[in-house]
Each structure stands twice: as C-alpha cells, then as structure tokens.
Design a protein around this motif. Structure first.
Motif, short mmCIF file in Angstrom:
data_model
loop_
_atom_site.label_atom_id
_atom_site.label_comp_id
_atom_site.label_asym_id
_atom_site.label_seq_id
_atom_site.Cartn_x
_atom_site.Cartn_y
_atom_site.Cartn_z
N THR A 98 17.70 45.09 50.33
CA THR A 98 17.35 46.48 49.96
C THR A 98 17.17 47.29 51.25
N THR B 170 16.92 51.79 52.77
CA THR B 170 16.91 53.22 52.44
C THR B 170 17.97 53.92 53.28
N LYS B 171 18.80 54.70 52.62
CA LYS B 171 19.85 55.40 53.34
C LYS B 171 19.96 56.81 52.76
N ASN C 79 17.75 58.94 52.55
CA ASN C 79 16.54 59.09 51.72
C ASN C 79 16.71 58.53 50.31
N GLN C 80 17.63 57.61 50.14
CA GLN C 80 17.79 56.99 48.82
C GLN C 80 17.61 55.48 48.93
N PHE C 81 16.89 54.92 47.97
CA PHE C 81 16.71 53.47 47.93
C PHE C 81 18.02 52.84 47.46
N GLN C 82 18.54 51.90 48.22
CA GLN C 82 19.79 51.24 47.85
C GLN C 82 19.63 49.73 47.97
N LEU D 275 11.41 50.54 52.53
CA LEU D 275 11.27 51.27 51.26
C LEU D 275 10.73 52.66 51.52
N SER D 276 11.24 53.65 50.82
CA SER D 276 10.79 55.01 51.10
C SER D 276 9.34 55.22 50.65
#
Length: 506
Positions: A179, A181-182, A184-187, A281-282
């Motif tokens: 996992t 964050t790229k 501002n999105q969790f991927q 994780l954001s």
C-alpha cells in the motif's frame, strides 16, 4: 444496516423466510430477488463467481429479479450457505437468494442474447481463453496479470492492508499486498496466485464501496506480473513469506526497489515515471482499529466473513458426523488451507469441533473454502470461534482422545516460507493432485487404493515423470473423503503419498 439483531443477518432477511429457504430442495438454479433497478448481468453473475462456474442467467428486470444457474448443485449449496451468514449486496442494497424450483434454466436465446454474451465472456475468462462473443459487451480478454492496482476514492475512513486482504481473499489466494499514497490518494498493488482470481475480483468489486457511501474501489490490472515485497508490516505484506523482517516503517518507504518494478512498467502510474517517495497512509491516526474496520468493510462488501486478520486462528466446525469424525481427519482436511495446531472435538457436543490454525489468515482461508462442504455425508458449517486458542486437557482426563496437539507435526504444508504450496490452494474438488508416488506403483494400484476409500474413480492421468498424477472421483464429497483418508498414506519404502485438491479436470 441489517436490522438490530445479528441473528437477522440471514440470506433472506428474516427467520420465517429462512425456514422456507431451508425447506426448498437444493438446486443449481438460484432465484435472486429485490435487485436494485438498472442492475447489470455482470453484477448478478459476480455474486456467483467466487463459488464456481456460472452456466446461465435470466434477468427479470421489470420484477427486479434474476435466475442464476451454477455449474453444479454443490456450488449453489456453497453459495446459499455462504450468503446465509453474510448478507449479499448489489450496489449497496441487500438482495435475497434462495433455491429455485427449476432444476435448470431454459432460456430463449433471442430474448436472452445479451446475457448469453456476457456469460460467454465471463466463462471464457474463467477457462483462461479469450471469448468468442462480441468483445464489446465486456472487456474480457484473458486476464493479463495476477496483480491488481487498487485506488480508493472518497476515503473518509482509513483502509488498512488487512481490510483489503479480507475483501479480496474471497476471490482466491492473496499472496502479496503493497500500500502507498500517490497524488494524495491511497493506492495498493495486490497479487493473487492466479490471474483468473484477479479478473473475478475486478469484475465483482470495481466501483463498489467498502463502507457505506465512501471508500470506493477503483480497480485495474497492473502492468507488473509480480510484486516484490521486502518487509512484512502495516504497509506491505507477503503472505507466502512470514519470515520477512518488519523493517522500521519510515526508512523502508523511501526504497523504490520495494516495488520490484521492471523498467518501463511505471509509466501507467504517473507522468513522472515513478511513485512518490512517501508510501505512508494519508490518515495516520486511524479512526477505526483494523479489526472493526475489517468487520465493517466485510459487511459492506458483503463478500467475506466478518473478521479481520487480527482475530485468532480458531474455527468452530459444526454439524459433523460424530460417528466418523476424528481429530486426525479434521487436521488433514483443514491442513489443506493452513497449519493446524490443535483440534478438539467437544465433549458435550460431539458433532462440533474447534480447530486452531497458525493465524487468522489461514483460518479465514479454511472457512471460506470449507463452510458448506459435505463431509462424511453431512453439510459442515464452519465459523470463527470466540476462543483465542484451543486448550489441552489435563493429563489423564482425555480418555476419549477428543483433543489432539499437532503443533509439532511434520505434515504442515506451509511451514516453509515461500513454499510452492501457497500457490496451490484450491477449493475442495472431485479431482485430486497426487505427488510423491513411489516408483513401480501403477495406475491400477492407485485406482484400487482410491476406490477403497468408498468412492468411484472416474478418470486418472499420470504426469510424465510418473511421480505425480491426477485422479478424478465422482463428486467433491468423495474427493474430500479420499483426501482425508489417503493424504500421507504410506506406500512403503518411506514414500508417503501427498494428496491435494486440484483446479484441473481430466
């Protein structure tokens, strides 16, 4: 969400309806009611995909109903049993599933053309071939990769690696997850043992919300075919390598090689050709503990049993045949999906047993594959136990030999990190894979051995080296029986036969 009492969570929403469900005889055709408007064939087929081949579908759009035909009655029974414990959902709406009075679906091909095209495409994917139907119906060329790239939109709650493992493991064995964050999105990158499982998960889950009206899954195939995990922690995990170090959180996340990406494979992820260096994780604080998050996620996804991998590895098996069942037979059967440590048949309720596996993931896997299977002539129920461990009796108190400790057993299939066995976990099947066959043992010997376990051998095929073979019994129940009887059978000369379920047919 499901009414106030947990007992109301039946596949049919109420006890009176549940009774009616139990009274109608099993059929491979299922009647699905209360579907939301505008539901597509693909979404209805997706309800059945994790349980086996879907062979026909009839949509009654005006009535918000559908009929779904599965390849075997056993698959239908497993599906109904599963959705009796976990409310099935389509587009966040609970739907009702019961056996139909029809034994098979006869559909007018002209009226049902679109449904047939979708079915053909889906079954082509399940068979691993390319569909001969019009590919415009669904983009279903053979699955390109066992790795999915998952983006989560509207992430108002933190989504953990455990939640993802929970939801996706319903479709097959999840081997690795990373996992990050790229933008501002969790991927996440999530790798199945088989591309077909990745395809089924993508078909069923793309666009679904993990929680009520938030945390929407957007799923694509990754260009990677293998994910390289260096550390097992809350950001990345390799389920086939429990021996990996945890790393120290921050420093591991700066390491681009963590992702093991072949050159050129990153272009689809970012214009800069690489991931952002921070893979954290954001939402660090985590509003929900992973366990309750996993439970809520599971409930919302309507696909998995309610537990997180933080739970204990103890299962309760009930409705067993108390005349036949032994700790050894349960050790062998549940040992296909994890390393069984202890088995206890309950003294006051001998049709029930506690089975302790190495961890919650193994317990989850065993439960999803074995609940609803016929063992010794009875449909076995498997649920998570509230016990954390199985206690051993004090010396001299277990005169009926109901409890057995298998913690030191040499027969554990998953002891060796990275073992091939992790890639060969399949649902119970009539076809069995045999290995470690002794030199000089022929087809007739093996056919005789397996028919003595009370079944009928339908087909047999040696592999080239004659150390391995496939043998097909006449039903899944016979396959289960033969595996329990003959796994580790001593063929003489220190050759112990190894028996596993197979995804192949002969």
């Amino acid at each position: 969400m499901y009414g106030s009492s947990p007992n109301s969570m039946t596949a049919n929403g109420s006890d009176s309806k549940k009774q009616r469900l139990d009274e109608s005889p099993p059929s491979r055709v299922l009647h699905i009611r209360k579907l939301p408007n505008e539901v597509s064939e693909t979404e209805v087929i997706a309800l059945g995909l994790p349980f086996g081949k879907v062979t026909n579908i009839l949509m009654l759009k005006g009535k918000n109903q559908a009929f779904l035909e599965l390849g075997t009655e056993e698959a239908a029974v497993t599906m109904v049993n599963y959705y009796t414990a976990v409310t099935p959902q389509v587009r966040n709406t609970p739907v009702f599933i019961q056996y139909s009075n029809h034994k098979e679906l006869k559909t007018d091909s002209a009226l049902n053309q679109r449904a047939q095209a979708v079915l053909q495409a889906v079954s082509a994917v399940q068979d691993g071939s390319s569909p001969s139907s019009d590919p415009g119906v669904l983009d279903l060329t053979p699955p390109p990769s066992p790795v999915l790239r998952i983006i989560i939109d509207n992430m108002f709650y933190p989504v953990t690696l455990d939640v993802l493992q929970q939801i996706f493991s319903k479709f097959g064995t999840v081997m690795k997850i990373i996992t990050f964050t790229k933008n501002n999105q969790f991927q996440a990158l999530l790798q199945f043992s088989d591309p077909v499982n990745a395809q089924q998960a993508k078909l069923s889950l793309d666009g679904q919300n993990i929680y009520n009206s938030c945390c929407t899954l957007r799923i694509d195939f990754s260009k990677l075919v293998n994910v390289n995990v260096k550390y097992n922690n809350d950001k990345s995990r390799d389920y086939t390598r429990p021996d990996l170090p945890t790393g120290d959180g921050e420093s591991t996340n700066k390491d681009h090689s963590l992702l093991g990406t072949p050159s050129g494979a990153l272009a689809s992820y970012s214009s800069g050709g690489g991931y952002s260096s921070s893979l954290s994780l954001s939402q660090g604080g985590g509003a929900i503990s992973p366990l309750s998050a996993a439970a809520a996620a599971a409930a919302a996804a309507g696909r998995v049993a309610l537990s997180g991998s933080g739970v204990s590895g103890v299962l309760l098996a009930s409705n067993l045949n108390e005349e036949m069942v032994t700790p050894q037979s349960l050790f062998t059967l549940f040992g296909v999906y994890g390393d069984v440590q202890r088995v206890k048949i309950l003294y006051n309720k001998k049709d029930s047993a506690l089975i302790q596996l190495s961890d919650g993931n193994q317990a989850q896997l065993a439960m999803s594959h074995l609940n609803g299977q016929k063992v010794f002539g009875k449909v076995m129920r498997v649920t998570l136990s509230k016990h954390q461990t199985v206690a051993l009796p004090r010396e001299g108190l277990d005169d009926q030999l109901l409890t057995k400790d298998f913690s030191g057993s040499p027969l554990h299939r998953f002891k060796k990190p990275g073992s091939k066995n992790f890639q060969n976990i399949f649902p119970p099947s009539a076809t069995l894979h045999l290995s470690n066959i002794r030199d000089g043992v022929g087809e007739d010997d093996l056919r005789l051995l397996f028919s003595n376990s009370g079944g009928t051998v339908k087909a047999f095929k040696f592999f080239q080296d004659r150390k391995m073979a496939l043998i097909q019994m006449s039903s899944v129940e016979e396959g289960i029986q033969a595996l329990m009887d003959l796994h580790n059978y001593d063929m003489g000369g220190n050759h112990h036969l190894k028996v596993s379920f197979s995804k192949s047919t002969i």
